[in-house]
Scaffold this active site. Structure first.
Site, short mmCIF file in Angstrom:
data_model
loop_
_atom_site.label_atom_id
_atom_site.label_comp_id
_atom_site.label_asym_id
_atom_site.label_seq_id
_atom_site.Cartn_x
_atom_site.Cartn_y
_atom_site.Cartn_z
N ASP A 94 8.45 31.84 33.36
CA ASP A 94 7.94 30.86 32.38
C ASP A 94 7.53 29.56 33.06
OD1 ASP A 94 8.63 32.79 30.54
OD2 ASP A 94 9.59 31.38 29.16
N SER A 98 9.94 25.72 25.92
CA SER A 98 10.91 24.92 26.68
C SER A 98 10.45 24.74 28.12
CB SER A 98 12.31 25.54 26.61
OG SER A 98 12.31 26.82 27.17
N ALA A 99 9.91 25.79 28.72
CA ALA A 99 9.44 25.67 30.11
C ALA A 99 8.28 24.69 30.19
CB ALA A 99 9.00 27.03 30.65
N GLY A 103 9.13 32.63 22.20
CA GLY A 103 8.61 33.42 23.33
C GLY A 103 7.32 32.94 23.93
N LEU A 104 6.91 31.72 23.58
CA LEU A 104 5.64 31.21 24.13
C LEU A 104 5.86 30.18 25.24
CD1 LEU A 104 3.55 30.87 20.83
CD2 LEU A 104 3.63 32.78 22.45
N PRO A 162 4.88 26.53 19.26
CA PRO A 162 6.04 26.82 18.42
C PRO A 162 7.29 27.02 19.29
CG PRO A 162 4.24 28.35 17.95
CD PRO A 162 3.79 27.51 19.10
N VAL A 163 8.43 26.50 18.80
CA VAL A 163 9.66 26.50 19.61
C VAL A 163 10.48 27.78 19.43
CG1 VAL A 163 11.86 25.27 19.98
CG2 VAL A 163 9.79 23.99 19.44
N GLY A 164 11.00 28.31 20.54
CA GLY A 164 11.97 29.41 20.47
C GLY A 164 11.41 30.74 20.04
O1 PMV Z 1 11.83 32.83 26.65
P1 PMV Z 1 10.87 33.94 26.42
O2 PMV Z 1 11.06 34.59 25.11
O3 PMV Z 1 9.48 33.57 26.73
O4 PMV Z 1 11.27 35.14 27.45
C1 PMV Z 1 11.02 35.06 28.81
C2 PMV Z 1 10.83 36.39 29.40
C3 PMV Z 1 12.08 37.19 29.76
O5 PMV Z 1 11.63 38.19 30.66
C4 PMV Z 1 12.67 37.89 28.52
C5 PMV Z 1 13.17 36.35 30.40
C6 PMV Z 1 12.84 35.88 31.81
O6 PMV Z 1 13.53 34.97 32.28
O7 PMV Z 1 11.92 36.39 32.46
#
Ligand code: PMV
Length: 323
Positions: A156, A113-114, A109-110, A105-107
């Site tokens: 990420d 994008s990375a 926290g999983l 799922p996009v956007g």
């Molecule tokens: O993009 P997310 O929601 O997976 O957040 C990454 C984790 C953070 O610690 C919030 C940001 C980071 O760059 O480490």
């Protein structure tokens, strides 16, 4: 044609604080992004994904068809990764067709994008005959993280490249820990999209203002991650769960949880989770619960019944992989 895939990730402890120099513990999980690369018309990069609803053509760094909104935010950073990889192999101007598929799922926290960036860098490099090690793939993929998240810690891209379980701290070599099947991770998606960059900036602003409370909480989170690593190594999952609960409390204190995240965390604990917390930047997005294998379905049902979308996942051991 080349196909590369890489996993999603969850942060077990330490998100946000990791941006400010504290350690964090992350695990790669078995939801994947896949990128297929083929040759295309000279000077044209085509990127499409039916799942993500994107389809665009870019001509030598200028958008031929100018996508808007989320489509644009997904494509532009990916294009950067493609261009950087083309430059690296001395193949600038070559035409490529990329097909992106994703179960992540996009956007929320999983690490969607990375993961997509890592799969893209690996697939394009392999297609061009570039021999890159994981460190170099991670470096290329990080171009997009910097573009999207302004000041990412790098966790990420690292975890989706290497897979497994990693203790990460900015400026230090990552410590790779053995993945385990003895516990399950259940993800609960609130479905509420949010911007990691904005949430990270909000917390960073307080750090820059010298907010003492935030410094204290951040130090506590750093200590907590080191304890979590010890618990994980000793397979003391009861203690790991407790520390995840404490970590959620620290994240609540810095204002990145939401009522819906708190609710999913609570129902997961009531259903027998060893511990539960939000994961990633918060502000919506996902939470995770740690569970004994025998309780995973009960927790997953409780999350669904409370309005979340649950995924029972296993740890990924391989990281980025050319299929
Ligand atoms: O993009 P997310 O929601 O997976 O957040 C990454 C984790 C953070 O610690 C919030 C940001 C980071 O760059 O480490």
């Amino acid at each position: 044609m080349t196909v590369a895939r890489s996993p999603a990730k969850v942060i077990v402890t330490g998100e946000h604080f990791v941006v400010h120099g504290q350690p964090a513990l992350a695990a790669a999980v078995n939801l994947y992004s896949t990128v297929v690369v083929e040759s295309g018309s000279p000077g044209i990069i085509e990127i499409s994904s039916s799942e993500l609803g994107i389809d665009a053509r870019f001509q030598t760094e200028a958008l031929e068809k100018n996508p808007e909104g989320s489509e644009r935010s997904i494509l532009e950073p990916l294009l950067l990764v493609v261009e950087r990889t083309l430059e690296r192999s001395g193949s600038k101007g070559l035409g490529l067709r990329l097909q992106v598929k994703s179960q992540i799922p996009v956007g929320v926290g999983l690490g969607s994008s990375a993961s997509t960036a890592v799969s893209t860098a690996a697939a394009v490099a392999h297609f061009l005959g570039l021999q890159l090690d994981r460190r170099q793939i991670c470096e290329l993929a990080s171009v997009q993280e910097q573009f999207i998240h302004k000041k990412p810690s790098g966790i990420d891209a690292l975890i989706t490249t290497y897979g497994g379980v990693v203790l990460f701290k900015i400026g230090l070599s990552p410590v790779h820990l053995q993945p385990t099947d003895e516990v399950r991770i259940i993800i609960g998606n609130t479905g509420a999209a949010r911007s990691t960059g904005d949430l990270v900036s909000k917390v960073s602003h307080r750090v820059q203002l010298g907010d003492r409370d935030l410094t204290r909480i951040s130090d506590a989170a750093g200590q907590l991650t080191l304890q979590a690593v010890n618990a994980y190594k000793k397979k003391d999952f009861l203690q790991l769960g407790r520390l995840m609960n404490e970590n959620h409390e620290l994240l609540r204190q810095i204002g990145v949880s939401t009522p819906q995240l708190d609710r999913l965390v609570e129902v997961a604990r009531d259903a027998g989770a060893l511990g539960a917390k939000l994961t990633g930047a918060g502000g919506g997005g996902c939470m995770i619960a740690l569970s004994r294998p025998e309780h995973d379905k009960r927790i997953s049902k409780a999350i669904d019944a409370a309005g979340g979308r649950s995924y029972i996942v296993a740890m990924d051991r391989l990281g980025v992989k050319i299929d």
